[in-house]
Design an enzyme around this catalytic site. Structure first.
Site, mmCIF file in Angstrom:
data_model
loop_
_atom_site.group_PDB
_atom_site.id
_atom_site.type_symbol
_atom_site.label_atom_id
_atom_site.label_comp_id
_atom_site.label_asym_id
_atom_site.label_seq_id
_atom_site.Cartn_x
_atom_site.Cartn_y
_atom_site.Cartn_z
ATOM 1 N N LYS A 259 0.454 -0.791 -0.081
ATOM 2 C CA LYS A 259 -0.156 -0.215 -0.172
ATOM 3 C C LYS A 259 0.533 1.445 -0.511
ATOM 4 C CE LYS A 259 -3.169 -2.886 2.799
ATOM 5 N NZ LYS A 259 -3.756 -2.846 4.258
ATOM 6 N N TYR B 63 -5.401 5.728 -0.731
ATOM 7 C CA TYR B 63 -4.227 4.464 -0.750
ATOM 8 C C TYR B 63 -4.567 3.716 -1.920
ATOM 9 C CZ TYR B 63 -7.300 1.801 2.410
ATOM 10 O OH TYR B 63 -8.123 0.997 2.703
HETATM 11 C C1 T46 Z 1 -10.662 -3.248 1.875
HETATM 12 C C2 T46 Z 1 -12.399 -2.476 0.879
HETATM 13 C C3 T46 Z 1 -13.745 -3.320 1.418
HETATM 14 N N1 T46 Z 1 -14.913 -2.883 0.596
HETATM 15 C C4 T46 Z 1 -16.082 -2.609 1.312
HETATM 16 C C5 T46 Z 1 -16.114 -3.820 2.349
HETATM 17 C C6 T46 Z 1 -17.208 -3.156 3.024
HETATM 18 O O1 T46 Z 1 -18.003 -3.376 2.043
HETATM 19 C C7 T46 Z 1 -16.790 -1.738 3.395
HETATM 20 C C8 T46 Z 1 -16.383 -1.489 4.568
HETATM 21 O O2 T46 Z 1 -14.593 -2.379 4.535
HETATM 22 P P1 T46 Z 1 -13.925 -2.614 5.979
HETATM 23 O O3 T46 Z 1 -14.849 -2.017 6.830
HETATM 24 O O4 T46 Z 1 -13.574 -4.081 6.002
HETATM 25 O O5 T46 Z 1 -13.041 -1.210 5.706
HETATM 26 P P2 T46 Z 1 -11.937 -0.461 6.197
HETATM 27 O O6 T46 Z 1 -12.298 -0.893 7.817
HETATM 28 O O7 T46 Z 1 -11.190 0.990 6.122
HETATM 29 O O8 T46 Z 1 -10.733 -1.417 6.106
HETATM 30 C C9 T46 Z 1 -9.387 -0.854 5.612
HETATM 31 O O9 T46 Z 1 -8.529 -0.929 6.690
HETATM 32 C C10 T46 Z 1 -7.626 -0.559 6.744
HETATM 33 C C11 T46 Z 1 -7.117 0.532 7.165
HETATM 34 C C12 T46 Z 1 -6.431 -1.007 5.352
HETATM 35 O O10 T46 Z 1 -5.534 -0.745 4.965
HETATM 36 C C13 T46 Z 1 -7.116 -2.173 4.710
HETATM 37 O O11 T46 Z 1 -7.384 -1.544 3.267
HETATM 38 C C14 T46 Z 1 -8.621 -2.774 4.560
HETATM 39 O O12 T46 Z 1 -8.852 -3.381 5.519
HETATM 40 O O13 T46 Z 1 -16.082 -1.391 1.895
HETATM 41 C C15 T46 Z 1 -13.894 -2.838 -0.430
HETATM 42 O O14 T46 Z 1 -15.436 -2.738 -1.474
HETATM 43 N N2 T46 Z 1 -13.153 -2.679 -1.450
HETATM 44 C C16 T46 Z 1 -12.376 -2.692 -0.410
HETATM 45 O O15 T46 Z 1 -10.508 -3.140 -1.123
#
Ligand code: T46
Length: 182
Positions: free
Chosen positions: A71, A131
Site C-alpha cells: 500500500k 491509498y
Molecule cells: C477494503 C475494501 C472494502 N470494501 C468494502 C467492504 C465493506 O462493505 C466496506 C468497508 O470495508 P471495511 O470495513 O473492511 O473497510 P476498512 O475498515 O477501511 O478496511 C481497510 O482498513 C485498513 C486501514 C486497510 O489498510 C485495508 O485497506 C482495509 O482492510 O467496503 C471493498 O469493496 N473493497 C475493499 O478493498
C-alpha cells in the site's frame, strides 16, 4: 517525492513535493516513473481506495493472507496516526510496529510492503485516507490483529474517548492466534 526514512524492513516514509503559490499547492500524489526510480520497486497498483472517517475512528489492524497487498498511503484531509505491524516471520523486523502522523498538511506518504498489518486512528474531526494497493481485495483471506494487542503494544495517541471500531475490528484477534506470512 523523496524518501525521508526507511522504517522496519522495506517500509518507507516519503515526502511529496508541493508546488505552492498564492492559490494553494499542486502535487503529484503519485507518479509511476518517479516512484519506481526513487524506490527501485516495480509496483503495479490495481486499485485506489478512499476511506473517510470521523474523529476517534480506528480502522485496523488488517492484512490479506492469500493476496497480500502492498500500500501507498496518504491523507488528503485531516490527520491520522497510521500504524503498520510486520507480520513476516522471516523479516528482521518481525512483530515490530511503526507509527506516524499522516495529514493533509504534512504531505507524508507511507509505503507499506506486502506482509504488514495496517491501521489508523483518526485525530481530526474527519480524515480522508487515499491509498493505492497492488493486489485485489480478498475479504475471504482478510485477517484482523486486535488494535490493542498487548504483545505488539501499539501506543495509540488515544483521547479520553475510546476508539470507534467496526464490529469486525472490535473482534480482532490476539497476535498469537493469527496466521502469519512466511
Ligand atoms: C477494503 C475494501 C472494502 N470494501 C468494502 C467492504 C465493506 O462493505 C466496506 C468497508 O470495508 P471495511 O470495513 O473492511 O473497510 P476498512 O475498515 O477501511 O478496511 C481497510 O482498513 C485498513 C486501514 C486497510 O489498510 C485495508 O485497506 C482495509 O482492510 O467496503 C471493498 O469493496 N473493497 C475493499 O478493498
Amino acid at each position: 517525492m523523496r524518501i525521508l526514512e526507511s522504517v522496519l524492513h522495506g517500509a518507507l516514509v516519503l515526502q511529496s513535493t508541493r508546488f505552492t503559490d498564492d492559490r494553494g499547492f499542486f502535487t503529484e500524489s503519485y507518479n509511476h516513473k518517479k516512484f519506481s526510480q526513487l524506490t527501485g520497486l516495480k509496483t503495479h497498483f490495481v486499485q485506489d481506495n478512499h476511506s473517510r472517517s470521523k474523529r476517534h475512528v480506528l480502522r485496523g489492524m488488517h492484512y490479506q493472507l492469500r493476496q497480500p497487498q502492498a500500500k501507498l498511503v496518504q491523507v488528503c484531509q485531516g490527520e491520522v496516526y497510521d500504524v503498520i505491524v510486520d507480520m513476516r516471520q522471516s523479516s528482521p523486523t518481525f512483530k515490530q510496529h511503526f507509527g506516524l502522523r499522516l495529514s493533509a498538511d504534512n504531505g507524508l506518504a507511507l509505503w507499506v510492503p506486502e506482509g504488514f498489518a495496517h491501521g489508523f486512528l483518526v485525530l481530526s474531526e474527519q480524515a480522508d485516507l487515499h491509498y493505492k494497493v497492488n493486489n485485489d481485495y480478498d475479504p475471504t483471506s482478510e485477517r484482523c490483529l486486535h488494535w490493542a494487542d498487548a504483545e505488539i503494544g501499539i501506543a495509540w495517541p488515544l483521547s479520553d474517548q475510546p476508539p470507534l471500531l467496526s464490529p469486525k475490528d472490535a473482534q480482532g484477534l490476539p497476535f498469537d492466534q493469527l496466521e502469519l506470512f512466511p
